[in-house]
Scaffold this active site. Sequence first.
Site, mmCIF file in Angstrom:
data_model
loop_
_atom_site.group_PDB
_atom_site.id
_atom_site.type_symbol
_atom_site.label_atom_id
_atom_site.label_comp_id
_atom_site.label_asym_id
_atom_site.label_seq_id
_atom_site.Cartn_x
_atom_site.Cartn_y
_atom_site.Cartn_z
ATOM 1 C CE LYS A 25 136.467 -32.141 -62.845
ATOM 2 N NZ LYS A 25 135.280 -32.096 -61.989
ATOM 3 C CG ASP A 26 141.500 -31.480 -63.107
ATOM 4 O OD1 ASP A 26 140.641 -30.677 -62.694
ATOM 5 O OD2 ASP A 26 141.625 -32.638 -62.668
ATOM 6 N NE ARG A 60 131.294 -26.021 -63.217
ATOM 7 C CZ ARG A 60 130.651 -27.152 -62.948
ATOM 8 N NH1 ARG A 60 129.338 -27.191 -62.922
ATOM 9 N NH2 ARG A 60 131.313 -28.265 -62.675
ATOM 10 N NE ARG A 61 130.785 -29.510 -59.596
ATOM 11 C CZ ARG A 61 131.730 -30.439 -59.528
ATOM 12 N NH1 ARG A 61 132.670 -30.356 -58.583
ATOM 13 N NH2 ARG A 61 131.760 -31.441 -60.382
ATOM 14 N NE ARG A 95 141.931 -28.199 -53.675
ATOM 15 C CZ ARG A 95 143.253 -28.194 -53.647
ATOM 16 N NH1 ARG A 95 143.912 -27.216 -53.059
ATOM 17 N NH2 ARG A 95 143.937 -29.164 -54.217
ATOM 18 N NE ARG A 105 136.491 -32.812 -53.955
ATOM 19 C CZ ARG A 105 136.415 -32.141 -55.083
ATOM 20 N NH1 ARG A 105 135.244 -31.705 -55.501
ATOM 21 N NH2 ARG A 105 137.477 -31.921 -55.821
ATOM 22 C CB CYS A 160 141.305 -22.498 -60.936
ATOM 23 S SG CYS A 160 141.282 -24.248 -61.377
#
Length: 312
Positions: free
Chosen positions: A89-90, A137-138, A155, A161, A248
């Site tokens: 996904k990165d 996206r979130r 981040r 987190r 992104c």
Amino acid sequence: MQMPDAKSPLKIGTRGSPLALAQAFETRRRLMDAHGLPEDAFEIVIIKTTGDKVLDRPLKEIGGKGLFTKEIEEALTAGGIDIAVHSMKDMPVDQPEGLLIDCYLPREDVRDAFVSPQVPKLMDLPQGAVVGSSSLRRRAQLAHRRPDLQLVEFRGNVQTRLKKLGEGVAMATFLAMAGLNRLGMAQVAQGPIEVDEMLPAVAQGAIGIERRAVDERAAFLLAAIHDTPTGHRLAAERAYLAALDGSCETPIAGLAVLEAGDVWLRGEILRPDGSEAITGEARGSIADAADLGTDLARRLLAQAPAGFFDWR
């Protein structure tokens, strides 16, 4: 062909976060099992990327997805490492010349995890609650479904987190269930968010292994651990992402699943402020997975009203 050994180990490049290391260790274990090799036939090489160094600014402001791969791919091209392990996904859809990804490990849980010490479910968050996320996206999906929430930048790796959450910076945050599972930390989540409620990022839960195109030894070693179903799913998802010019800077969700020899692909594109979302789906044969992804992307783009991408 000279197989790797203690004197000439296969060098596996990775970021240094606990999750990245867990993915590199999984890759090493699968290679050991597939080829009957000892652990010292492999060397884990930690490479710090720009994305790991700059934690106080959103990714879209400092360069997007490539920030987590640039230094690793430079080391791969230069021969400092033999293969590179990535969270797919990165990964940008375009790769440097001479490098390719043709090995994927079996895909983990694709869903997002809802993480909160106080609230059991996403929709149970009180009006105006502060929610932390670094994912465009979130954030867009949350703003679309719960415009009352206050969104703050979050981040850092999983541990960072969780620390911020414990300090009360936000009432809740979101992580990938795949990452928590790989770290043995699934218990920190209240639970997964079903994909019908929040469609995940393209390639979420998938590990890809990059190599030099001319490296026949790496190709041979990796072929034994490649998961074909994951490859079919990502062919559709990454073609979809490529046609949308995904980065992104664009809130994009997408998920392909295999059903009775077909690919079922769902997609969603949003304005960053969540004011508008466009969704669609497509089905087709596995052999046409990439074309399916491209076609779905084009249909979503065609549905976008004038001005939908003016913010870019």
